[in-house]
Design a protein around this motif. Structure first.
Motif, mmCIF file in Angstrom:
data_model
loop_
_atom_site.group_PDB
_atom_site.id
_atom_site.type_symbol
_atom_site.label_atom_id
_atom_site.label_comp_id
_atom_site.label_asym_id
_atom_site.label_seq_id
_atom_site.Cartn_x
_atom_site.Cartn_y
_atom_site.Cartn_z
ATOM 1 N N HIS A 158 -8.166 -7.799 -7.849
ATOM 2 C CA HIS A 158 -7.838 -6.515 -7.217
ATOM 3 C C HIS A 158 -6.712 -5.779 -7.938
ATOM 4 C CE1 HIS A 158 -4.815 -9.254 -5.902
ATOM 5 N NE2 HIS A 158 -4.127 -8.280 -5.357
ATOM 6 N N ASP A 159 -6.086 -6.418 -8.918
ATOM 7 C CA ASP A 159 -5.010 -5.782 -9.685
ATOM 8 C C ASP A 159 -5.470 -5.346 -11.075
ATOM 9 O OD1 ASP A 159 -3.136 -6.232 -7.639
ATOM 10 O OD2 ASP A 159 -2.518 -8.165 -8.473
ATOM 11 N N LYS A 173 0.627 -1.018 -19.201
ATOM 12 C CA LYS A 173 -0.798 -0.855 -18.947
ATOM 13 C C LYS A 173 -1.255 0.599 -19.024
ATOM 14 C CE LYS A 173 -2.071 -1.345 -14.569
ATOM 15 N NZ LYS A 173 -2.220 -2.081 -13.289
ATOM 16 N N ARG A 193 -5.270 -0.137 -10.972
ATOM 17 C CA ARG A 193 -5.781 -1.134 -10.025
ATOM 18 C C ARG A 193 -6.869 -0.552 -9.119
ATOM 19 N NH1 ARG A 193 -0.646 -4.313 -7.514
ATOM 20 N NH2 ARG A 193 -0.380 -2.380 -6.342
ATOM 21 N N GLU A 243 1.179 1.756 -7.225
ATOM 22 C CA GLU A 243 1.596 1.496 -8.605
ATOM 23 C C GLU A 243 1.208 2.675 -9.510
ATOM 24 O OE1 GLU A 243 1.343 -2.159 -11.743
ATOM 25 O OE2 GLU A 243 -0.566 -1.233 -11.248
ATOM 26 N N PHE A 279 6.990 -1.416 -8.993
ATOM 27 C CA PHE A 279 6.215 -0.214 -8.693
ATOM 28 C C PHE A 279 7.044 1.056 -8.863
ATOM 29 C CE2 PHE A 279 3.710 -3.300 -5.852
ATOM 30 C CZ PHE A 279 2.888 -3.659 -6.921
ATOM 31 N N ASP A 309 1.283 -1.318 0.385
ATOM 32 C CA ASP A 309 0.627 -1.966 -0.757
ATOM 33 C C ASP A 309 -0.649 -2.668 -0.266
ATOM 34 O OD1 ASP A 309 0.106 -2.967 -3.298
ATOM 35 O OD2 ASP A 309 1.705 -4.475 -3.251
ATOM 36 N N ARG A 354 -3.990 -18.803 -1.447
ATOM 37 C CA ARG A 354 -3.668 -18.226 -2.745
ATOM 38 C C ARG A 354 -2.259 -17.665 -2.563
ATOM 39 N NH1 ARG A 354 -1.976 -12.708 -4.174
ATOM 40 N NH2 ARG A 354 -2.406 -12.493 -6.387
ATOM 41 N N ASP A 388 0.756 -15.451 -3.567
ATOM 42 C CA ASP A 388 1.148 -14.243 -4.284
ATOM 43 C C ASP A 388 2.460 -14.458 -5.044
ATOM 44 O OD1 ASP A 388 0.433 -11.344 -4.507
ATOM 45 O OD2 ASP A 388 2.443 -11.077 -3.678
ATOM 46 N N VAL A 389 2.474 -14.052 -6.309
ATOM 47 C CA VAL A 389 3.673 -14.135 -7.174
ATOM 48 C C VAL A 389 4.601 -15.299 -6.823
ATOM 49 C CG1 VAL A 389 3.719 -11.774 -8.006
ATOM 50 C CG2 VAL A 389 4.814 -12.270 -5.835
ATOM 51 N N HIS A 442 8.104 -11.750 -0.576
ATOM 52 C CA HIS A 442 8.688 -10.613 0.130
ATOM 53 C C HIS A 442 7.924 -10.412 1.425
ATOM 54 C CE1 HIS A 442 5.688 -9.400 -2.931
ATOM 55 N NE2 HIS A 442 5.150 -8.718 -1.927
HETATM 56 O O1 TEU Z 1 0.650 -9.032 -7.908
HETATM 57 C C1 TEU Z 1 1.755 -9.375 -8.693
HETATM 58 C C2 TEU Z 1 2.053 -8.494 -9.792
HETATM 59 O O2 TEU Z 1 2.892 -8.832 -10.613
HETATM 60 C C3 TEU Z 1 1.311 -7.208 -9.888
HETATM 61 O O3 TEU Z 1 1.901 -6.321 -9.025
HETATM 62 C C4 TEU Z 1 1.231 -6.673 -11.240
HETATM 63 O O4 TEU Z 1 2.503 -6.408 -11.763
HETATM 64 C C5 TEU Z 1 0.447 -5.417 -11.236
HETATM 65 O O5 TEU Z 1 -0.680 -5.570 -10.438
HETATM 66 C C6 TEU Z 1 0.041 -5.071 -12.624
HETATM 67 O O6 TEU Z 1 -0.755 -3.954 -12.582
HETATM 68 C C7 TEU Z 1 0.639 -9.452 -6.584
HETATM 69 C C8 TEU Z 1 -0.585 -8.902 -5.887
HETATM 70 O O7 TEU Z 1 -1.734 -9.436 -6.473
HETATM 71 C C9 TEU Z 1 -0.530 -7.410 -5.923
HETATM 72 O O8 TEU Z 1 -1.689 -6.815 -5.379
HETATM 73 C C10 TEU Z 1 0.683 -6.990 -5.145
HETATM 74 O O9 TEU Z 1 0.828 -5.590 -5.231
HETATM 75 C C11 TEU Z 1 1.955 -7.664 -5.665
HETATM 76 O O10 TEU Z 1 1.794 -9.053 -5.873
HETATM 77 C C12 TEU Z 1 3.063 -7.524 -4.663
HETATM 78 O O11 TEU Z 1 2.771 -8.322 -3.534
#
Ligand code: TEU
Ligand code: CA
Length: 543
Positions: free
Chosen positions: A317-318, A282, A403, A376, A146, A61, A199, A201-202, A104
């Protein structure tokens, strides 16, 4: 009002290292590449960089699967390169904010390799395991973000582990105190190297109660964040930004309220996920709904008006390139990029610029599945087509929301590798780099970069845009986003026509009068009726 924190008056800039600047011709962006572009960031005036993960990783990822939190991926450079980046950015007044991915790890992390081989290993309990169902199948039907099942069988221990995102990203068990200690020590190790923050992540997933089916904002989330605060950032002048896809205006103050002892700001998505289909998500985007976008943005301004702090962003980036989704990436590309920037940056919160947004980079057209790289998109293609969605329909959706639109290389110049690489880029360039690129845009005084530079400077020079009260105007106007920023001394008015047709705004009587134009310079007198060209945006200070 109290003096703002540095991270309130600064703007952030997100770098996705794989796609920013390649220095050695392997087609992959790297840290020496970032070092060579620091002056671009200094010219823009940003205060900190949010650096997407650069740690050692199998890159399933693109680094959001970390195999060693204390080392750098060889394709990105070395720890020495990272130290140089921290120092050279600092010398330009720019802090480096790292990406903390601790919901994770990678399945290739040494912890997981130990955990999956023996139930007796101390690291076994660093992850989330459940026994098979009576029929030997997974403990629940939960699906991974994913695609595919969220539970994966590990034969050596005869149990299933949770991978909420993918099997390559096993969830860490925050209930284990030794694991939490490892994470806090690692965070302090990075702070001691001089980073400016994290920052996260989740982060809203870490307090999950798996058996109760509570994943987002589970019962232990806030106790864990308070503990993390005490153990790591308390007493340090750093910034902490919590990513959450589930946080609501009601729960946001819990993360970032002044007296909570948790985080500085939330990074939420309510405004950008609005176009998603209830069934196909999406992959079947609905047309952009500006009135809804306005409502959500205004609700979030209201939710954190007195306490807490917003992140302001449209791209990362998402997400797809926002000028292609909320703007007009054809005839009005430059004007729409500038209008959205103006509307967003002068709200209350810390604005984030995603690499390439400052020159109005657009979505790219992906001709077929082979051009995508993101797990994804690839996994969901398999799932969506398996349930009857046609190839063309999937491609049409992914061409709006994948993405990968955010991950095509940064367009520095019209050169064959766009100035990004001398080799073959890991993901195809957008062919429009021939005319949309940093060199061309920066040469244009009416370009997108110049507007971002101006807005970032405005926030630095005028505290009213940082701490001033936000009052929405014309809430029901179908085309114009407008608001006031006010403090004890001043009133500022921001208006933006976010459509490709001319618009007229009817101002309250008392707002007619003379203003200084903070973007064009000079003075202007407004009548009650303000006419706006397509994608015209103005920032005005009452004289
Ligand atoms: O994103 C969290 C997340 O929920 C996304 O995966 C979201 O569901 C998706 O992008 C929707 O299209 C974070 C990071 O920003 C992402 O790049 C990572 O893939 C994800 O966590 C897992 O670490
Ligand atoms: Ca490289």
């Amino acid at each position: 009002a109290a003096t703002p924190h540095w991270w309130q008056s600064a703007a952030g800039y997100q770098i996705y290292p794989r796609s920013f600047q390649d220095s050695n011709g392997d087609g992959i962006g790297d840290i020496p590449g970032i070092l060579s572009r620091l002056d671009h960031l200094a010219d823009l005036g940003i205060g900190f960089v949010w650096l997407s993960p650069v740690y050692r990783s199998p890159m399933v990822d693109n680094g959001y699967d970390i195999a060693d939190y204390r080392d750098i991926a060889p394709e990105f450079g070395t720890l020495a390169d990272m130290d140089r980046l921290i120092a050279e950015a600092r010398a330009r007044g720019i802090g480096i904010v790292m990406d903390l991915v601790v919901n994770h790890s990678s399945d290739r992390h040494a912890w997981f390799e130990a955990a999956r081989t023996s139930r007796e290993a101390p690291e076994h309990d660093y992850y989330i395991w459940r026994d098979p169902a009576p029929d030997g199948g997974p403990p629940s039907e939960l699906q991974a973000c994913f695609g595919g099942p969220a539970w994966t069988f590990a034969p050596e221990v005869g149990r299933y582990y949770l991978g909420f995102f993918s099997p390559a990203q096993p969830d860490l068990n925050w209930q284990n105190p030794a694991l939490r200690r490892e994470i806090y020590d690692m965070m302090n190790w990075w702070f001691d190297r001089g980073i400016a923050g994290f920052r996260m992540d989740v982060i809203s997933l870490i307090g999950k109660d798996v058996d109760a089916g509570l994943f987002e904002e589970g019962p232990d989330l806030h106790p864990f964040l308070q503990e993390m605060h005490r153990e790591t950032f308390a007493g340090r002048d750093v910034v902490t930004i919590g990513e959450s896809w589930s946080v609501s205006p009601e729960t946001a103050p819990l993360y970032c309220g002044r007296d909570r002892g948790e985080l500085d700001m939330v990074f939420q998505f309510n405004h950008v996920v609005q176009g998603w289909d209830p069934v196909h998500g999406k992959w079947k985007p609905r047309p952009f709904d500006l009135p809804r976008m306005k409502r959500v943005l205004n609700d979030w301004q209201a939710a954190l008006a007195e306490d807490g702090w917003n992140s302001l962003f449209l791209s990362n980036h998402d997400l797809p390139r926002h000028v292609s989704v909320y703007g007009d990436d054809g005839a009005h590309r430059v004007a729409s990029a500038k209008a959205w920037a103006t509307a967003l940056h002068l709200m209350r919160g810390t604005p984030f610029v995603y690499q390439g947004e400052e020159i109005g980079m657009t979505n790219r057209r992906f001709a077929d599945l082979s051009e995508f790289r993101d797990l994804e998109t690839l996994n969901h293609h398999a799932a969506e087509t398996a349930r009857g969605v046609s190839e063309d329909d999937f491609l049409a959706g992914a061409n709006i929301t994948s993405r990968d639109h955010a991950r095509t290389p940064m367009q520095w110049s019209a050169a064959p590798g766009a100035g990004f690489t001398a080799g073959t880029p890991w993901i195809g360039l957008n062919p429009n780099h021939e005319w949309i690129n940093v060199a061309a845009d920066r040469a244009d005084p009416d370009g997108v970069f110049e507007r971002y530079r101006r807005l970032i400077a405005l926030r630095r020079d005028h505290p009213i845009f940082v701490t001033g009260h936000h009052t929405p105007l014309a809430e029901d106007h179908p085309a114009v986003l407008a608001y006031l920023r006010e403090d004890a001394r001043q009133t500022a008015l921001v208006v933006a026509n976010l459509t490709s047709a001319p618009a007229v705004l009817d101002l309250p009587e008392e707002l007619a009068g003379t203003y200084s134009d903070l973007i064009q310079g000079g003075a202007v007198t407004l009548d009650r009726l303000v006419s706006l060209e397509p994608w015209e945006a103005r920032a005005l200070l009452r004289e």
